[in-house]
Design an enzyme around this catalytic site. Structure first.
Site: not given
Ligand code: ARG
Length: 463
Positions: A115, A161, A282, A288, A295
């Site tokens: 995490n 405008h 084109s 063209k 674009e």
């Molecule tokens: N692949 C996960 C993501 O991109 C990584 C973290 C995963 N953590 C977990 N507790 N499953 O967020």
């Protein structure tokens, strides 16, 4: 002994492997492999810190550090075998590290979690995009300054405008975009400064009982400081949203400019000629020359703003801390960043190469009663009329010119006098477009002297 054959990653807790569909929805390796370099940099910083804090031995840290470089070179060399079973870049790298260095690889994940690892990797990746956007914006601003300097006194119609309003200068119009892209630059810089805190060491959500040194890893990875709340650190994606927000506004500016280039390069306007290098032909109509790059730039806002909305929707309503929903953050940001950089580079190239058609601009500047406000201002300044009366008198002269099929400067003095007998021949001085723009000397106005002053100011800012 844990069973590592039935489930590659969590054999301890899980007896069976995941369903194939589960693996498909769960895995992020197909896209998060783009963060391999960031992942390895984060792991190297973490391992060095673990050794410095005597949490792992120097020799283990050394083996981990070297092994990670081997893995990085395999990834960069294209020989690395990414595995969907191993879910994401973090697990892929760690599993390969184990194959390369053996047992010490298992100590790398001490005191951290995927995490904080993913938050760190993604922040490092997004931080690079802020820097890339800054470079792209600076290059575009330089190109616009080149156009503005060359055409500081080239007259053209200014519109409201999309109707002819008052004459302006080419340089002034270019400098309007310099202001917009300048604000984009400042937004990118602000957001980068705000996001530069390290999540590493927040671990899963609560911090860790190991005596880690978060300042050390923060410093090693170029962050200003560690983030101060571990729950926030792993659940925050504001940095990605701020990037997408700034990118969306920038893409909106690019889109408006692209739209003007599409209009200006048409046969009906002929204000600019885009270079062959940024146009296409084109397959059926030989005459063209299409402004395809403009674009496509005009359209990029769709996916960039779409990414912004998509990530906002992913994040809204998520309880603290990490939820797997957050894995849906990356593809949006990758796509938006790629397309923003491409659009900035294409716009820079177009601006550098395009040439303004001075004669067409000047001819258009004088048509459409563009100096009517100058006439009204003259009536106020010279004859002392209230502006509202001057506005009315000028309106009647515009109607007269329109009836006669001519422009304001083509009316005779006698015709002018039918609207107000105080009008003298001096009035014709202000009906010329050159005089009109030269007179707009208020700060930020369109007078060439003001435009040149702004070009000089911006050159001082962007070098
Ligand atoms: N692949 C996960 C993501 O991109 C990584 C973290 C995963 N953590 C977990 N507790 N499953 O967020």
């Amino acid at each position: 002994m844990t069973d590592t054959t039935s489930n590659k990653m969590w054999g301890g807790r899980f007896a069976a492997g995941p369903d194939a569909i589960m693996e498909a929805i769960n895995a992020s390796i197909s896209f998060d492999q783009r963060m391999a370099a960031q992942d390895i940099a984060g792991s190297r910083a973490h391992a060095a810190m673990l050794a410095a804090q005597n949490i792992i031995t120097d020799s283990d840290a050394d083996a981990i550090g070297k092994g990670l470089l081997t893995v990085l070179s395999e990834i960069e060399g294209g020989t690395f075998q990414f595995s969907t079973t191993l879910e994401d870049i973090h697990m892929n790298v760690e599993a390969r590290l184990k194959e390369v260095i053996g047992e010490p690889a298992g100590r790398l994940h001490t005191g951290r979690s995927r995490n904080d690892q993913v938050a760190t990797d993604f922040k490092l990746w997004v931080r690079d995009q802020f820097d890339a956007a800054e470079s792209g914006l600076l290059a575009l601003i330089q190109a616009l300054l080149g156009q503005a300097e060359a055409g500081a006194d080239w007259v053209m119609p200014g519109f409201t405008h999309l109707q002819t309003a008052q004459p302006v200068t080419w340089g002034h119009h270019m400098m309007a975009y310099v202001e917009m892209f300048g604000r984009d630059l400042s937004r990118m810089r602000d957001a980068r400064a705000r996001m530069n805190e390290s999540p590493l060491g927040a671990a899963a959500l609560a911090g860790t009982s190991f005596p880690i040194d978060r300042d050390m890893t923060a410093h090693a990875l170029g962050f200003d400081r560690p983030s101060a709340n571990s729950l926030d650190a792993v659940s925050d994606r504001d940095f990605a949203l701020e990037f997408l927000g700034a990118a969306s506004i920038c893409a909106m500016h690019l889109s408006r400019f692209a739209e003007e280039l599409v209009i200006w390069s048409s046969a009906q306007f002929r204000f600019v000629t885009l270079s062959d290098r940024f146009s296409t032909g084109s397959s059926i109509m030989p005459q063209k020359k299409n402004p395809d790059a403009a674009e496509l730039i005009r359209a990029k806002i769709g996916r960039i703003m779409g990414a912004n909305v998509a990530l906002m929707m992913v994040m809204k309503g998520l309880p603290l801390a990490y939820s797997k929903d957050m894995q849906e953050d990356k593809e949006q940001v990758f796509d938006a960043a790629d397309n923003l950089m491409l659009a900035l580079a294409a716009m820079e190239g177009m601006v550098k190469d395009m040439s303004a058609n001075r004669d067409s601009l000047a001819a258009a500047a004088g048509s459409g009663f563009s100096t009517a406000t100058d006439l009204a201002d003259w009536l106020v300044r010279v004859l002392g009329l209230p502006f509202r009366d001057a506005h009315h008198i000028t309106g009647s002269l515009v109607a007269l010119a329109e009836k006669n099929g001519c422009d304001l400067p083509d009316l005779t003095l006698d015709q002018m006098k039918t609207a107000h007998d105080g009008i003298t021949a001096d009035v014709f001085d202000v009906l010329g477009v050159e005089n009109s723009v030269n007179s707009r000397m208020s700060y930020g106005g369109t007078a060439p002297a003001q435009v040149r002053a702004q070009v000089a100011r911006w050159k001082g800012i962007v070098g």
